[in-house]
Enzyme design. Structure first.
Site, PDB file in Angstrom:
ATOM      1  N   ASP A   6       0.875  -1.168   0.000  1.00  0.00           N
ATOM      2  CA  ASP A   6       0.000   0.000   0.000  1.00  0.00           C
ATOM      3  C   ASP A   6       0.917   1.225   0.000  1.00  0.00           C
ATOM      4  O   ASP A   6       1.623   1.477   0.979  1.00  0.00           O
ATOM      5  CB  ASP A   6      -0.882  -0.010   1.248  1.00  0.00           C
ATOM      6  CG  ASP A   6      -1.816   1.191   1.330  1.00  0.00           C
ATOM      7  OD1 ASP A   6      -1.642   2.147   0.555  1.00  0.00           O
ATOM      8  OD2 ASP A   6      -2.710   1.176   2.198  1.00  0.00           O
ATOM      9  N   THR A  57      -6.385   0.888 -21.074  1.00  0.00           N
ATOM     10  CA  THR A  57      -6.467   0.205 -19.785  1.00  0.00           C
ATOM     11  C   THR A  57      -7.804  -0.524 -19.680  1.00  0.00           C
ATOM     12  O   THR A  57      -8.707  -0.326 -20.511  1.00  0.00           O
ATOM     13  CB  THR A  57      -6.354   1.201 -18.632  1.00  0.00           C
ATOM     14  OG1 THR A  57      -7.494   2.070 -18.673  1.00  0.00           O
ATOM     15  CG2 THR A  57      -5.078   2.028 -18.725  1.00  0.00           C
ATOM     16  N   TYR A  76      -6.172  16.773 -10.128  1.00  0.00           N
ATOM     17  CA  TYR A  76      -5.393  15.929 -11.036  1.00  0.00           C
ATOM     18  C   TYR A  76      -4.240  16.714 -11.645  1.00  0.00           C
ATOM     19  O   TYR A  76      -3.097  16.240 -11.691  1.00  0.00           O
ATOM     20  CB  TYR A  76      -6.297  15.380 -12.139  1.00  0.00           C
ATOM     21  CG  TYR A  76      -5.604  14.443 -13.101  1.00  0.00           C
ATOM     22  CD1 TYR A  76      -5.447  13.095 -12.792  1.00  0.00           C
ATOM     23  CD2 TYR A  76      -5.110  14.904 -14.322  1.00  0.00           C
ATOM     24  CE1 TYR A  76      -4.816  12.239 -13.679  1.00  0.00           C
ATOM     25  CE2 TYR A  76      -4.477  14.053 -15.204  1.00  0.00           C
ATOM     26  CZ  TYR A  76      -4.327  12.720 -14.884  1.00  0.00           C
ATOM     27  OH  TYR A  76      -3.688  11.866 -15.766  1.00  0.00           O
ATOM     28  N   SER A 122       1.196  12.839 -17.444  1.00  0.00           N
ATOM     29  CA  SER A 122       0.332  13.070 -18.602  1.00  0.00           C
ATOM     30  C   SER A 122       0.296  14.545 -18.950  1.00  0.00           C
ATOM     31  O   SER A 122       0.839  15.392 -18.228  1.00  0.00           O
ATOM     32  CB  SER A 122      -1.091  12.577 -18.300  1.00  0.00           C
ATOM     33  OG  SER A 122      -1.795  13.508 -17.503  1.00  0.00           O
ATOM     34  N   LYS A 160      -0.105  15.935 -11.287  1.00  0.00           N
ATOM     35  CA  LYS A 160       0.778  15.649 -12.414  1.00  0.00           C
ATOM     36  C   LYS A 160       1.871  16.708 -12.550  1.00  0.00           C
ATOM     37  O   LYS A 160       3.028  16.390 -12.842  1.00  0.00           O
ATOM     38  CB  LYS A 160      -0.042  15.556 -13.703  1.00  0.00           C
ATOM     39  CG  LYS A 160      -0.941  14.327 -13.765  1.00  0.00           C
ATOM     40  CD  LYS A 160      -0.164  13.048 -13.511  1.00  0.00           C
ATOM     41  CE  LYS A 160      -1.031  11.815 -13.556  1.00  0.00           C
ATOM     42  NZ  LYS A 160      -0.280  10.577 -13.208  1.00  0.00           N
TER      43      LYS A 160
END
Length: 285
Positions: free
Chosen positions: A69, A199, A164, A152, A168
């Protein structure tokens, strides 16, 4: 890549991590596969760390499943202690583990989405730092090495909202700054911008609405494509010239002669989504 190369790919039960691990394993490498999924059915998506490791071994590498984890620093430390005990060194670390909250792609401004999106700042941002921290002595012991942060175009354009994007952008900057610390030890650090990947989650979306996603599906990359790029980078004699950079996967693939598993050359999305961030070369200690 020689058969003695030792690699770690985090978050490799499925998705990009699995593809990267399989591609590296196909070169004969020993790949430590980390993830939390141990049994089919634990999540709505297929894939476990054991299945990925077994497939690596079937392909001629050595897959080592490690249930980790990445929000647990002690577990991450234990992972690298095990690698140190087994091999005394490490050649490649791929930081790919990330938390993807269900609401990530929900439309609307960030304040209408749950605060759990900030989980990305733990597994997906902080976890990269922790893994590199514990991997560092092993990478230095190899006299050469490579850390790749999977990232990304969300690091430069608006993608899925500010949580997000911040995550990144952070791993991109970490790659740049860590490269400065690692350079005297011949260890390269890069951030790799991947395109839309096939994916398990993405393929399910394509299947649910094929008409909507027809154009995107045609340009999507296999999950093994980034791993092929990483294998080529690790073997590139010019690797240290690239350290500290954000690399667009499709572009560096063309430069290194890497194609996808279907033989195609995926396109770069720079024209539509933007160029990598250019960082200052100044160093303030």
């Amino acid at each position: 890549m020689n058969t003695t190369r030792i690699a770690v790919v985090t978050g490799a039960s499925r998705g990009a991590g699995k593809g990267i691990a399989l591609a590296l394993g196909s070169t004969g490498a020993t790949v430590y596969v980390t993830g939390r999924t141990t049994s089919t059915g634990d999540t709505s998506l297929p894939g476990t760390v054991f299945e990925t490791a077994d497939e690596i071994t079937r392909r001629g590498g050595t897959g080592v499943p490690m249930v980790v984890d990445h929000s647990d620093d002690a577990a991450v430390e234990g992972l690298f202690n095990q690698i140190g005990s087994d091999h005394g060194r490490l050649d490649i670390l791929v930081n790919n583990a990330i938390t993807l909250p269900e609401a990530l792609t929900k439309n609307g401004p960030f304040w209408t989405k749950p605060l759990e999106l900030t989980d990305l700042f733990g597994v997906g941002m902080r976890s990269n730092y922790v893994a590199a921290f514990y991997a560092a002595p092993l990478l230095v012991a190899s006299d050469s090495g490579l850390i790749v942060n999977t990232s990304s175009f969300g690091g430069t354009c608006y993608m899925h909202g500010p949580a997000y994007g911040a995550g990144k952008a952070a791993v991109d900057k970490m790659a740049h700054d860590m490269a400065i610390d690692f350079e005297p030890f011949n260890v390269a650090v890069v951030s790799l911008w991947m395109g839309l990947l096939k994916t398990e989650r993405t393929l399910a979306a394509f299947a649910a609405n094929p008409a909507m996603y027809e154009g995107m599906a045609a340009a999507a990359e296999s999950v093994e494509f980034p791993g092929r790029i990483i294998a080529a980078l690790a073997a590139d004699p010019r690797l240290m010239e690239r350290t500290g950079q954000i690399l667009i996967g499709a572009e560096i693939a063309t430069e290194l002669g890497v194609v996808d598993i279907d033989g195609n050359q995926p396109p770069s999305h720079r024209q539509f989504l933007g160029s990598p961030t250019l960082f200052s070369q100044s160093v303030v200690q």
